[in-house]
Design a protein around this motif. Structure first.
Motif, PDB file in Angstrom:
ATOM      1  N   LEU A  85       6.468   5.022  -5.300  1.00 30.83           N
ATOM      2  CA  LEU A  85       8.042   3.908  -5.396  1.00 30.83           C
ATOM      3  C   LEU A  85       7.698   2.208  -5.877  1.00 30.83           C
ATOM      4  CD1 LEU A  85       8.994   4.530  -1.872  1.00 30.83           C
ATOM      5  CD2 LEU A  85       9.551   5.328  -3.820  1.00 30.83           C
ATOM      6  N   LEU A  86       6.339   2.235  -5.951  1.00 31.74           N
ATOM      7  CA  LEU A  86       6.443   0.720  -7.086  1.00 31.74           C
ATOM      8  C   LEU A  86       7.822   0.002  -7.923  1.00 31.74           C
ATOM      9  CD1 LEU A  86       2.706  -0.586  -7.625  1.00 31.74           C
ATOM     10  CD2 LEU A  86       4.297  -1.635  -5.971  1.00 31.74           C
ATOM     11  N   SER A  87       7.802   1.577  -9.233  1.00 27.83           N
ATOM     12  CA  SER A  87       9.111   1.208 -10.096  1.00 27.83           C
ATOM     13  C   SER A  87      10.167   0.984  -9.457  1.00 27.83           C
ATOM     14  CB  SER A  87       8.745   1.935 -10.827  1.00 27.83           C
ATOM     15  OG  SER A  87       9.280   3.526 -10.719  1.00 27.83           O
ATOM     16  N   LYS A  88      10.064   1.452  -8.537  1.00 27.24           N
ATOM     17  CA  LYS A  88      11.229   1.342  -7.841  1.00 27.24           C
ATOM     18  C   LYS A  88      12.193   0.673  -5.989  1.00 27.24           C
ATOM     19  CE  LYS A  88      12.925   4.930  -9.812  1.00 27.24           C
ATOM     20  NZ  LYS A  88      14.147   5.083 -10.250  1.00 27.24           N
ATOM     21  N   ARG A  89      10.525  -0.663  -6.467  1.00 29.58           N
ATOM     22  CA  ARG A  89      10.919  -1.522  -5.602  1.00 29.58           C
ATOM     23  C   ARG A  89      12.013  -2.736  -5.090  1.00 29.58           C
ATOM     24  NH1 ARG A  89       6.025  -5.491  -4.460  1.00 29.58           N
ATOM     25  NH2 ARG A  89       6.663  -7.306  -2.482  1.00 29.58           N
ATOM     26  N   ASN A  90      12.572  -2.943  -6.143  1.00 29.29           N
ATOM     27  CA  ASN A  90      13.889  -3.637  -6.141  1.00 29.29           C
ATOM     28  C   ASN A  90      15.506  -2.505  -6.584  1.00 29.29           C
ATOM     29  OD1 ASN A  90      12.978  -5.461  -5.395  1.00 29.29           O
ATOM     30  ND2 ASN A  90      12.032  -5.841  -7.476  1.00 29.29           N
ATOM     31  N   THR A  91      15.107  -0.868  -6.119  1.00 30.01           N
ATOM     32  CA  THR A  91      16.334  -0.453  -6.581  1.00 30.01           C
ATOM     33  C   THR A  91      17.594  -0.299  -5.359  1.00 30.01           C
ATOM     34  OG1 THR A  91      15.025   0.488  -8.048  1.00 30.01           O
ATOM     35  CG2 THR A  91      16.728   2.112  -7.252  1.00 30.01           C
ATOM     36  N   LEU A 142       6.240   5.013   8.491  1.00 32.92           N
ATOM     37  CA  LEU A 142       4.776   4.544   8.470  1.00 32.92           C
ATOM     38  C   LEU A 142       4.311   3.121   7.953  1.00 32.92           C
ATOM     39  CD1 LEU A 142       3.487   7.237   5.803  1.00 32.92           C
ATOM     40  CD2 LEU A 142       3.097   7.587   7.950  1.00 32.92           C
ATOM     41  N   ILE A 143       5.439   2.209   8.882  1.00 30.61           N
ATOM     42  CA  ILE A 143       5.085   0.858   8.313  1.00 30.61           C
ATOM     43  C   ILE A 143       4.574   0.114   9.279  1.00 30.61           C
ATOM     44  CG2 ILE A 143       7.655   0.133   8.924  1.00 30.61           C
ATOM     45  CD1 ILE A 143       5.324  -1.614   6.551  1.00 30.61           C
ATOM     46  N   GLU A 202       1.081  -1.458  -0.157  1.00 31.39           N
ATOM     47  CA  GLU A 202       0.072  -0.018   0.287  1.00 31.39           C
ATOM     48  C   GLU A 202       0.772   1.561  -0.052  1.00 31.39           C
ATOM     49  OE1 GLU A 202      -2.666   1.317   3.311  1.00 31.39           O
ATOM     50  OE2 GLU A 202      -2.689   0.069   3.415  1.00 31.39           O
ATOM     51  N   LEU A 203       1.916   0.983   0.820  1.00 34.57           N
ATOM     52  CA  LEU A 203       2.709   2.260   0.765  1.00 34.57           C
ATOM     53  C   LEU A 203       3.902   2.843  -0.265  1.00 34.57           C
ATOM     54  CD1 LEU A 203       3.987   1.871   3.963  1.00 34.57           C
ATOM     55  CD2 LEU A 203       2.787   4.099   4.092  1.00 34.57           C
ATOM     56  N   LEU A 204       4.482   1.888  -0.810  1.00 37.73           N
ATOM     57  CA  LEU A 204       4.516   1.776  -2.694  1.00 37.73           C
ATOM     58  C   LEU A 204       4.351   2.027  -3.466  1.00 37.73           C
ATOM     59  CD1 LEU A 204       6.496  -1.949  -2.805  1.00 37.73           C
ATOM     60  CD2 LEU A 204       7.326   0.447  -2.294  1.00 37.73           C
TER      61      LEU A 204
END
Length: 275
Positions: free
Chosen positions: A122-128, A147-148, A115-117
């Motif tokens: 930030l979804l496209s940067k998830r594995n960066t 916020l987690i 949800e936060l991604l």
């Protein structure tokens, strides 16, 4: 309800007084900003509020308990000054491991992390790897990490320092959205426009509290002059009082602008007078 309550707090390092008899509050669903020059004691105060430091005198309560209470620590999200995500970890791993450190279950982290991604783009940067992110994306990652655990209180020490204007405004919109959800926030900042845009109340701090109020209350109290710009000749006039202002305007021809002092001008005036 007071989410933060600071009563008569003193913090000293030997003979150096960093915080002098400070009393302040943050209410539920409110953004409060601390403004002050470098060395004013903002970060020292904030560290006491989230429990990294202890006051020499006075008392601090978070949701009615001490900041060092283990249950309270689970209800707080903190973004310290000059903090960055772990550079050798991906965006997702930074969020995941912060959640585990705060005692959040793997299942909750998975759902809330996704949800936060999405929310922080930030979804496209998830594995960066975090070290490869821009300043703005690093700040968003820090916000996700804070916020987690779904905190009731978010503490941000100069959250937009070093960001370009576009990234700063992106962070502002994130904080405003969180306020709409009823989250309480305490932030320190050097940016007067940031405080004016975000804060419900502002404290001017220079070792001690100098001024407190809403941006409108502070302006009403200290804005005792007007600036008039005459665009026909480029002259700028400063006048005190509405009668003087009316007289000047009656004698102007063509286009002109009237403005009250900005919060920044008031801040500089108050801080200078307090020295």
């Amino acid at each position: 309800m007071n989410v933060i309550e600071v009563k008569n707090v003193w913090k000293m390092y030997g003979k150096l007084v960093a915080n002098e008899d400070i009393s302040m509050t943050v209410n539920e669903g409110e953004i409060v900003a601390l403004l002050g020059p470098n060395g004013a004691g903002k970060t020292t105060l904030v560290k006491q509020i989230y429990g990294e430091l202890s006051p020499n005198k006075g008392e601090i309560k978070i949701l009615g308990k001490k900041p060092t209470d283990r249950q309270i620590k689970k209800l707080i999200g903190v973004i310290p000054q000059e903090c960055e995500p772990y550079g050798d970890l991906t965006v997702w791993d930074n969020i995941y491991y912060m959640g585990r450190l705060k005692g959040v279950s793997k299942e909750v982290i998975k759902n809330r992390g996704e949800e936060l991604l999405n929310r922080l783009d930030l979804l496209s940067k998830r594995n960066t790897l975090a070290r490869d992110l821009s300043g703005g994306l690093k700040r968003r990652t820090l916000i996700a990490m804070a916020l987690i655990n779904d905190p009731k209180l978010l503490i941000l020490d100069e959250p937009t320092t070093g960001l370009d204007p576009e990234a700063r405004r992106e962070v502002w919109e994130i904080l405003i959205d969180m306020k709409r959800e009823g989250r309480s926030m305490l932030l320190t900042t050097h940016y007067l426009d940031e405080a004016e845009r975000l804060a419900d109340r502002i404290y001017f701090l220079n070792r001690r509290i100098i001024v407190e109020g809403t941006p409108a209350e502070i302006k009403e109290k200290f804005a005792d002059w007007y600036e008039v710009i005459d665009y026909t000749n480029g002259k700028v006039y400063k006048v005190k009082g509405e009668e003087e202002l009316k007289k000047l305007i009656m004698n102007l021809n063509g286009k002109f602008e009237v403005r009250m002092p900005s919060l920044e001008e008031i801040y500089l005036q108050v801080i200078r007078n307090a020295d």
